[in-house]
Design an enzyme around this catalytic site. Structure first.
Site, mmCIF file in Angstrom:
data_model
loop_
_atom_site.group_PDB
_atom_site.id
_atom_site.type_symbol
_atom_site.label_atom_id
_atom_site.label_comp_id
_atom_site.label_asym_id
_atom_site.label_seq_id
_atom_site.Cartn_x
_atom_site.Cartn_y
_atom_site.Cartn_z
ATOM 1 N N GLU A 268 -3.685 7.358 -4.726
ATOM 2 C CA GLU A 268 -4.204 6.659 -5.918
ATOM 3 C C GLU A 268 -5.568 7.154 -6.359
ATOM 4 O O GLU A 268 -6.429 7.315 -5.498
ATOM 5 C CB GLU A 268 -4.353 5.157 -5.580
ATOM 6 N N ARG B 243 0.856 -1.189 0.000
ATOM 7 C CA ARG B 243 0.000 0.000 0.000
ATOM 8 C C ARG B 243 0.886 1.231 0.000
ATOM 9 O O ARG B 243 1.908 1.263 0.712
ATOM 10 C CB ARG B 243 -0.914 0.025 1.229
ATOM 11 N N HIS C 284 -1.308 -0.331 -10.001
ATOM 12 C CA HIS C 284 -1.951 -1.212 -9.005
ATOM 13 C C HIS C 284 -2.488 -2.495 -9.649
ATOM 14 O O HIS C 284 -3.704 -2.727 -9.693
ATOM 15 C CB HIS C 284 -3.070 -0.472 -8.251
#
Ligand code: GLV
Length: 306
Positions: free
Chosen positions: A254, A225, A272
């Site tokens: 993000e 993350r 991602h």
């Protein structure tokens, strides 16, 4: 009964949900926006949430009939677990099925960041490939390097398994390691790969000071993350040449990428995609839908995290 699917899922898993409930879906590949979700939760019994969708107090307060939140991810940092627990609302995730895909991607970034494959691709396409040169495109050696794995759960171990094929020396730390043990790992590793969940104790784990303590030329990989590391410090240490390269699949804001990252050298940026292989996404959809179906039928709910 009504089930809100946060986005279009892979596989026919939703068909089984459709057999017992009305499914509200979107064709948008990145799923419902925040506003769209807020506008649609008021009368749904179950929600399949994408990791990009924040499930917080505001959303929960608009969803009085909700009986389960099935997070279509293993990480649940997007869900306010305390708020769900306070409501007695079950939350589930999709553990196990994305271990190998995420470890594969971590390795792809290790190889790319060390051997500058994406950088080379950009050079070739831009017409900058003038020929083979003994000093050109020199990267860092992967075979036999020392790999520091921060977070040694399912995914961290799967990365270690791959690293053995590259004769790497493997160091690891876990949530039970002391700060000194983590610092030793950071000082010794040629490549540091993050595999810890995001929570209050891991936010900012790879701080500026910790990255400064890494070996000159070391490489940082993050498929966990974004907020686990200080992005601005990473960009500055790459630019200054202290770090030799980095590969990121996840970002603090993000899908926004910090401009400092976009400007930094020797940095591979992936969108991602850790869990993005077909069988993995199908298995994630199956698990999320199985949790929804169990909850709606009043059965024991698999993969509960709250
Ligand atoms: C994806 O990012 C996941 O946590 O499954």
């Amino acid at each position: 009964m009504r089930v809100l699917s946060g986005g279009p899922l892979v596989s026919g898993a939703l068909e089984r949900v459709r057999a017992i409930a009305e499914v509200i879906e979107t064709d948008d590949p990145i799923g419902w926006s925040r506003e769209e979700l807020l506008a649609r939760v008021s009368d749904v019994d179950a929600l399949i949430a994408l990791p990009s969708q924040r499930i917080d107090e505001e959303l929960l307060s608009r969803a009085p009939s909700l009986r389960v939140v099935a997070n279509h991810a293993v990480g649940v940092d997007n869900v306010d677990l305390a708020a769900c627990r306070a409501r007695g609302l079950p939350v589930t995730n999709t553990p196990g099925v994305l271990t190998e895909a995420t470890a594969d991607l971590a390795f792809a970034l290790i190889l790319d960041a060390c051997r500058r494959v994406s950088e080379g691709d950009r050079d070739v396409r831009a017409g900058r490939f003038r020929g083979w040169g003994p000093r050109l495109h020199l990267g860092r050696r992967v075979y036999g390097a020392t790999l520091g794995i921060v977070g040694f759960g399912r995914i961290g171990r799967a990365v270690a398994e791959r690293a053995r094929g590259f004769a790497m020396e493997i160091l690891h730390s876990t949530s039970r390691s002391t700060p000194q043990e983590l610092d030793t790992l950071l000082r010794r590793a040629d490549i540091v790969s993050l595999h810890a969940p995001l929570n209050d104790s891991t936010r900012g784990l790879l701080s500026r000071a910790r990255m400064e303590s890494m070996k000159p030329g070391a490489v940082v990989i993050n498929t966990a993350r974004g907020p686990l590391l200080d992005e601005v410090a990473l960009a500055e240490l790459l630019t200054a040449g202290h770090l030799g390269g980095a590969g990121l699949d996840v970002y603090e804001g993000e899908p926004r990428i910090h401009p400092a990252l976009l400007a930094a050298p020797h940095l591979v940026l992936a969108p991602h995609i850790g869990s993005a292989d077909e069988p993995t996404r199908a298995a994630m959809a199956e698990l999320a839908c199985a949790s929804v179906i169990a909850a709606l039928r009043g059965e024991a709910i698999p993969n509960r995290v709250a």
